[in-house]
Design an enzyme around this catalytic site. Sequence first.
Site, PDB file in Angstrom:
ATOM      1  N   GLU A  52       1.338  -0.987   0.073  1.00 36.05           N
ATOM      2  CA  GLU A  52      -0.128   0.163  -0.167  1.00 36.05           C
ATOM      3  C   GLU A  52       1.009   1.322  -0.498  1.00 36.05           C
ATOM      4  O   GLU A  52       1.036   1.415   0.474  1.00 36.05           O
ATOM      5  CB  GLU A  52      -1.127  -0.035   1.217  1.00 36.05           C
ATOM      6  CG  GLU A  52      -1.816  -1.047   1.339  1.00 36.05           C
ATOM      7  CD  GLU A  52      -2.750  -0.836   2.770  1.00 36.05           C
ATOM      8  OE1 GLU A  52      -3.443  -2.010   2.854  1.00 36.05           O
ATOM      9  OE2 GLU A  52      -1.809   0.144   4.022  1.00 36.05           O
ATOM     10  N   CYS A 112       2.908   8.036   1.930  1.00 32.55           N
ATOM     11  CA  CYS A 112       3.212   8.143   3.010  1.00 32.55           C
ATOM     12  C   CYS A 112       3.477   5.949   2.079  1.00 32.55           C
ATOM     13  O   CYS A 112       3.216   5.402   1.497  1.00 32.55           O
ATOM     14  CB  CYS A 112       2.116   7.020   3.914  1.00 32.55           C
ATOM     15  SG  CYS A 112       2.202   6.294   4.930  1.00 32.55           S
ATOM     16  N   CYS A 158       4.519  -6.953   7.481  1.00 27.62           N
ATOM     17  CA  CYS A 158       6.171  -6.897   8.682  1.00 27.62           C
ATOM     18  C   CYS A 158       5.481  -7.661   9.951  1.00 27.62           C
ATOM     19  O   CYS A 158       4.933  -8.650  10.460  1.00 27.62           O
ATOM     20  CB  CYS A 158       4.928  -5.338   9.718  1.00 27.62           C
ATOM     21  SG  CYS A 158       6.244  -4.600  10.548  1.00 27.62           S
ATOM     22  N   CYS A 169       3.174  -5.091  16.331  1.00 31.41           N
ATOM     23  CA  CYS A 169       2.416  -4.422  16.918  1.00 31.41           C
ATOM     24  C   CYS A 169       1.161  -4.404  17.602  1.00 31.41           C
ATOM     25  O   CYS A 169      -0.023  -4.907  16.389  1.00 31.41           O
ATOM     26  CB  CYS A 169       2.260  -2.479  16.562  1.00 31.41           C
ATOM     27  SG  CYS A 169       4.113  -2.443  16.586  1.00 31.41           S
ATOM     28  N   CYS A 203      -1.988  -3.090  15.270  1.00 35.73           N
ATOM     29  CA  CYS A 203      -1.574  -2.576  13.817  1.00 35.73           C
ATOM     30  C   CYS A 203      -2.020  -3.808  13.369  1.00 35.73           C
ATOM     31  O   CYS A 203      -1.921  -4.790  13.067  1.00 35.73           O
ATOM     32  CB  CYS A 203       0.428  -2.181  13.464  1.00 35.73           C
ATOM     33  SG  CYS A 203       0.429  -1.805  11.991  1.00 35.73           S
ATOM     34  N   CYS A 232      -2.055   2.169   8.396  1.00 36.30           N
ATOM     35  CA  CYS A 232      -0.778   0.631   8.078  1.00 36.30           C
ATOM     36  C   CYS A 232      -1.694  -0.410   7.617  1.00 36.30           C
ATOM     37  O   CYS A 232      -1.920  -0.547   8.887  1.00 36.30           O
ATOM     38  CB  CYS A 232       0.319   1.070   9.393  1.00 36.30           C
ATOM     39  SG  CYS A 232       1.404   0.163   8.716  1.00 36.30           S
TER      40      CYS A 232
HETATM   41  N1  SAH Z   1       7.239  -0.045  11.065  1.00 34.83           N
HETATM   42  C1  SAH Z   1       7.675   1.491  11.289  1.00 34.83           C
HETATM   43  C2  SAH Z   1       6.484   2.159  10.726  1.00 34.83           C
HETATM   44  C3  SAH Z   1       5.283   2.043   9.884  1.00 34.83           C
HETATM   45  S1  SAH Z   1       4.298   1.976  10.541  1.00 34.83           S
HETATM   46  C4  SAH Z   1       6.877   2.062  12.991  1.00 34.83           C
HETATM   47  O1  SAH Z   1       6.504   1.476  13.143  1.00 34.83           O
HETATM   48  O2  SAH Z   1       7.512   3.148  13.382  1.00 34.83           O
HETATM   49  C5  SAH Z   1       4.281   4.078  10.500  1.00 34.83           C
HETATM   50  C6  SAH Z   1       3.229   3.893  12.228  1.00 34.83           C
HETATM   51  O3  SAH Z   1       1.522   4.142  12.261  1.00 34.83           O
HETATM   52  C7  SAH Z   1       3.600   3.658  13.471  1.00 34.83           C
HETATM   53  O4  SAH Z   1       3.872   4.530  14.261  1.00 34.83           O
HETATM   54  C8  SAH Z   1       2.237   2.633  14.002  1.00 34.83           C
HETATM   55  O5  SAH Z   1       2.402   2.805  15.027  1.00 34.83           O
HETATM   56  C9  SAH Z   1       0.991   3.630  13.481  1.00 34.83           C
HETATM   57  N2  SAH Z   1       0.130   2.794  12.885  1.00 34.83           N
HETATM   58  C10 SAH Z   1       0.070   1.293  13.836  1.00 34.83           C
HETATM   59  N3  SAH Z   1      -1.602   1.592  13.754  1.00 34.83           N
HETATM   60  C11 SAH Z   1      -1.869   2.262  13.926  1.00 34.83           C
HETATM   61  C12 SAH Z   1      -3.262   2.272  13.503  1.00 34.83           C
HETATM   62  N4  SAH Z   1      -3.913   1.495  13.901  1.00 34.83           N
HETATM   63  N5  SAH Z   1      -3.398   3.726  14.163  1.00 34.83           N
HETATM   64  C13 SAH Z   1      -2.687   4.497  14.260  1.00 34.83           C
HETATM   65  N6  SAH Z   1      -1.764   4.364  13.765  1.00 34.83           N
HETATM   66  C14 SAH Z   1      -0.896   3.694  13.792  1.00 34.83           C
END
Ligand code: SAH
Length: 360
Positions: free
Chosen positions: A97, A110, A117, A121, A124, A335
Site C-alpha cells: 500500500e 506514505c 511486517c 504491534c 497495527c 497501516c
Molecule cells: N514500522 C514503522 C513504520 C510503519 S508504521 C514504525 O512502526 O514506526 C507507521 C506508524 O503508524 C507507526 O507509528 C505505527 O505505530 C502507526 N500505526 C500503526 N497502526 C496504527 C493505527 N491503527 N492507528 C494509528 N497509528 C497506527
Amino acid sequence: MTQRENLLDLTPDEAETRLSTFMSEVGEPEYRVRQVLRRLWQNPAASFDAMTELPAALRRELDSAFALPRLELVVRQKSVDGTQKFLFRLSDGEAIETVAIPEGNRVTLCISSQAGCALRCAFCATGAMGFSRNLEVHEIAGQVREMRLIDEPVDVTNIVFMGMGEPLMNWKAVDPVLTLLNDPRALGIGARHITISTVGVLPGIVALGQRPEQFRLAISIHAPTDELRRSLMPINVKYPLADVIEAAQVFDRRVTFEYVMLGGVNDGAEHARQLAELARECRAFVNLIPLHPGGSQGFAATPPEGIARFARAVRDRGVEVAIRKSRGMDIAAACGQLRVERLGRRPPRAAKQHGDIQVA
Ligand code: SAH
C-alpha cells in the site's frame, strides 16, 4: 532468455556507469546516458519504447538489455478529504500500500518498505498479517515513480516511511532508496522532507545517522514504560526503552516521538508525565496519533478531549507536541488496512523467512 538488468534497482551513479558502458558498446554518444537517466526517475518513462526522444533502434537495444519494471496498480481510492490510497501488486503477487496525503501545498506520500511486517504491534493491521518479505529497491522507490506515471499524476513533495513494514529492518534496500529519493538526478526530494519511521531498530538508527543528508527520524514510542511497551510492541524485548532513548540521543538531529493514543491503555495523566520526561531527555518532539480504528483489534481510540488534555500535560512540561490529524478514515488508510480489506487476513506466505535486521 538471459535476465535483463533492472535499471531501477541502481543508484544514479551505478545507473550512469552501467549506461555509459552500454552506450559505448553499441556505439552511441555519451549524451544518450543522460537522456536515459532522466527517464528513469526524474521524468519517468513507462517503457523504453516511450522514450521517443531516442532513435527506435536504440530503444529496442535498451529493451533487450535492461528492465524498467512497473508496479501494477490494482486499487485507487479517494477519500472525501483528498487522501488517496493505492494498492500495488508486485511481480510475485504480493500486495503493498501507498497513501498520498495532501495538506496545503504539500503532498506527503506514505510508502511501504516490506510486504507485511514481523513486529506484530498489537494495534497495527500490518502486524496482524505477519511478514512476507523485504521489498526491493525499485519496489520502494517505484511507489513514488508510479505517482509520476499514473493518470492524474500526484506531485509528491514529502515522503514518510509509515506504510507497511519496518524500514530499518530492510536497511539494505532503504539505504539506496534514500539516495534515489533525494538525488536531483532521480526523484529530487529534499532530505528534510523525507522521514523514516521506526520502532527503534538500533543498528538502523546508527546507520541512518551516519548518512550526511538531513533525513528525519521518527520513533514509534507508544508507551513510556518498558512493561506497557512490551505488551503493545514485542520488539521492546529486543530494544527496550533505554536503548531507544540512547539511540535518539546519539542521533545528531532532532527526532520525533510518535505516540498512538489508546483509550484507557496509554493515555493517563501519569503516562503523559512519563512521556514528557523521556522526550525531554532527548529533546524530542512528540506527535500524538489518534488511533485509526480499522484493523486495531480490541483497542478504543482516546476521545479528542482526552488527546487535547494529554497534549497539554506534555506541553506543560516543556515538550513540543502536536496532534496528528487522522486522514482517510473512509478508505481504511492506516497501516495495512487496505490490504486486509481486499485480501483478508491471510497468513504470511513465507513466515519462515523472518525479518532479520539488515544493516550494510
Ligand atoms: N514500522 C514503522 C513504520 C510503519 S508504521 C514504525 O512502526 O514506526 C507507521 C506508524 O503508524 C507507526 O507509528 C505505527 O505505530 C502507526 N500505526 C500503526 N497502526 C496504527 C493505527 N491503527 N492507528 C494509528 N497509528 C497506527
